[in-house]
Write a protein that holds these residues in place. Structure first.
Motif, PDB file in Angstrom:
ATOM      1  N   ILE A  62       0.840  -1.197   0.000  1.00  0.00           N
ATOM      2  CA  ILE A  62       0.000   0.000   0.000  1.00  0.00           C
ATOM      3  C   ILE A  62       0.881   1.256   0.000  1.00  0.00           C
ATOM      4  O   ILE A  62       0.631   2.203  -0.743  1.00  0.00           O
ATOM      5  N   VAL A  63       1.924   1.249   0.804  1.00  0.00           N
ATOM      6  CA  VAL A  63       2.853   2.384   0.847  1.00  0.00           C
ATOM      7  C   VAL A  63       3.543   2.556  -0.504  1.00  0.00           C
ATOM      8  O   VAL A  63       3.652   3.671  -1.028  1.00  0.00           O
ATOM      9  N   LYS A  64       3.985   1.461  -1.108  1.00  0.00           N
ATOM     10  CA  LYS A  64       4.639   1.535  -2.417  1.00  0.00           C
ATOM     11  C   LYS A  64       3.683   2.062  -3.487  1.00  0.00           C
ATOM     12  O   LYS A  64       4.078   2.852  -4.346  1.00  0.00           O
ATOM     13  N   ILE A  65       2.437   1.634  -3.429  1.00  0.00           N
ATOM     14  CA  ILE A  65       1.433   2.092  -4.394  1.00  0.00           C
ATOM     15  C   ILE A  65       1.237   3.599  -4.266  1.00  0.00           C
ATOM     16  O   ILE A  65       1.233   4.323  -5.265  1.00  0.00           O
ATOM     17  N   ALA A  66       1.060   4.073  -3.044  1.00  0.00           N
ATOM     18  CA  ALA A  66       0.870   5.509  -2.824  1.00  0.00           C
ATOM     19  C   ALA A  66       2.071   6.292  -3.337  1.00  0.00           C
ATOM     20  O   ALA A  66       1.911   7.328  -3.995  1.00  0.00           O
ATOM     21  N   ASP A  67       3.263   5.805  -3.053  1.00  0.00           N
ATOM     22  CA  ASP A  67       4.470   6.483  -3.529  1.00  0.00           C
ATOM     23  C   ASP A  67       4.543   6.483  -5.056  1.00  0.00           C
ATOM     24  O   ASP A  67       4.847   7.511  -5.667  1.00  0.00           O
ATOM     25  N   ALA A  68       4.254   5.347  -5.677  1.00  0.00           N
ATOM     26  CA  ALA A  68       4.339   5.245  -7.136  1.00  0.00           C
ATOM     27  C   ALA A  68       3.303   6.132  -7.829  1.00  0.00           C
ATOM     28  O   ALA A  68       3.553   6.661  -8.906  1.00  0.00           O
ATOM     29  N   LEU A  69       2.150   6.301  -7.193  1.00  0.00           N
ATOM     30  CA  LEU A  69       1.092   7.130  -7.767  1.00  0.00           C
ATOM     31  C   LEU A  69       1.171   8.580  -7.307  1.00  0.00           C
ATOM     32  O   LEU A  69       0.375   9.424  -7.725  1.00  0.00           O
ATOM     33  N   ASP A  70       2.138   8.852  -6.424  1.00  0.00           N
ATOM     34  CA  ASP A  70       2.356  10.196  -5.889  1.00  0.00           C
ATOM     35  C   ASP A  70       1.093  10.757  -5.224  1.00  0.00           C
ATOM     36  O   ASP A  70       0.665  11.880  -5.508  1.00  0.00           O
ATOM     37  N   VAL A  71       0.496   9.929  -4.353  1.00  0.00           N
ATOM     38  CA  VAL A  71      -0.690  10.338  -3.593  1.00  0.00           C
ATOM     39  C   VAL A  71      -0.490   9.978  -2.129  1.00  0.00           C
ATOM     40  O   VAL A  71       0.344   9.134  -1.786  1.00  0.00           O
ATOM     41  N   ASP A  72      -1.264  10.613  -1.259  1.00  0.00           N
ATOM     42  CA  ASP A  72      -1.286  10.213   0.144  1.00  0.00           C
ATOM     43  C   ASP A  72      -1.983   8.864   0.250  1.00  0.00           C
ATOM     44  O   ASP A  72      -2.886   8.558  -0.552  1.00  0.00           O
ATOM     45  N   ILE A  73      -1.603   8.096   1.231  1.00  0.00           N
ATOM     46  CA  ILE A  73      -2.225   6.778   1.422  1.00  0.00           C
ATOM     47  C   ILE A  73      -3.741   6.904   1.533  1.00  0.00           C
ATOM     48  O   ILE A  73      -4.481   6.106   0.959  1.00  0.00           O
ATOM     49  N   LYS A  74      -4.212   7.934   2.227  1.00  0.00           N
ATOM     50  CA  LYS A  74      -5.662   8.075   2.416  1.00  0.00           C
ATOM     51  C   LYS A  74      -6.405   8.230   1.091  1.00  0.00           C
ATOM     52  O   LYS A  74      -7.559   7.835   0.976  1.00  0.00           O
ATOM     53  N   GLU A  75      -5.731   8.772   0.073  1.00  0.00           N
ATOM     54  CA  GLU A  75      -6.385   8.933  -1.222  1.00  0.00           C
ATOM     55  C   GLU A  75      -6.674   7.584  -1.887  1.00  0.00           C
ATOM     56  O   GLU A  75      -7.605   7.466  -2.683  1.00  0.00           O
ATOM     57  N   LEU A  76      -5.900   6.582  -1.541  1.00  0.00           N
ATOM     58  CA  LEU A  76      -6.150   5.241  -2.087  1.00  0.00           C
ATOM     59  C   LEU A  76      -7.474   4.681  -1.588  1.00  0.00           C
ATOM     60  O   LEU A  76      -8.051   3.792  -2.198  1.00  0.00           O
ATOM     61  N   PHE A  77      -7.930   5.207  -0.450  1.00  0.00           N
ATOM     62  CA  PHE A  77      -9.157   4.712   0.162  1.00  0.00           C
ATOM     63  C   PHE A  77     -10.316   5.690   0.007  1.00  0.00           C
ATOM     64  O   PHE A  77     -11.339   5.565   0.672  1.00  0.00           O
ATOM     65  N   ASP A  78     -10.170   6.662  -0.873  1.00  0.00           N
ATOM     66  CA  ASP A  78     -11.232   7.626  -1.130  1.00  0.00           C
ATOM     67  C   ASP A  78     -12.130   7.058  -2.218  1.00  0.00           C
ATOM     68  O   ASP A  78     -11.921   7.278  -3.401  1.00  0.00           O
ATOM     69  N   PHE A  79     -13.124   6.311  -1.789  1.00  0.00           N
ATOM     70  CA  PHE A  79     -14.008   5.616  -2.724  1.00  0.00           C
ATOM     71  C   PHE A  79     -15.177   6.479  -3.186  1.00  0.00           C
ATOM     72  O   PHE A  79     -15.934   6.082  -4.043  1.00  0.00           O
ATOM     73  N   LYS A  80     -15.333   7.663  -2.621  1.00  0.00           N
ATOM     74  CA  LYS A  80     -16.474   8.504  -2.960  1.00  0.00           C
ATOM     75  C   LYS A  80     -16.461   8.939  -4.421  1.00  0.00           C
ATOM     76  O   LYS A  80     -17.504   9.161  -4.994  1.00  0.00           O
TER      77      LYS A  80
END
Length: 106
Positions: free
Chosen positions: A52-70
């Motif tokens: 999850i940390v690697k994904i956020a870093d690779a996408l250049d987003v905060d981890i919380k944005e990965l869980f923004d399903f709205k």
């Protein structure tokens, strides 16, 4: 739990595609196999916190944005919402909405 995992996978796919990354290129950045990324995006595997940390870093987003399903709405939902907005807007704002949309496609 499964629906959240599916939403998480869809969110990863959405963010990846917004950045113009194929699953193969994304997998390369993460140092995972494309097969693993496919399973992640289709909710067939659970990600580790490390991933999850690697994904956020690779996408250049905060981890919380990965869980923004709205933000996850399909085209049919978006069209339905736009239709409701247009049908309920007063004449003054309807012209404004038209100008905004028209400026995007001009």
């Amino acid at each position: 739990m499964q629906s959240r995992l599916l939403k998480f996978g869809q969110r990863i796919s959405e963010l990846r595609q917004k950045r113009g990354l194929t699953q193969e290129k994304f997998a390369e950045l993460l140092q995972y196999s494309p097969n693993h990324i496919s399973k992640l995006e289709s909710a067939r595997t659970n990600p580790s916190f490390e991933l999850i940390v690697k994904i956020a870093d690779a996408l250049d987003v905060d981890i919380k944005e990965l869980f923004d399903f709205k933000e996850q709405k399909n085209n049919a939902e978006l069209k339905e919402q736009l239709y409701k907005i247009i049908n309920n807007v007063d004449n003054k704002n309807l012209k404004l909405v038209y100008k905004i949309v028209n400026s995007i496609y001009s």
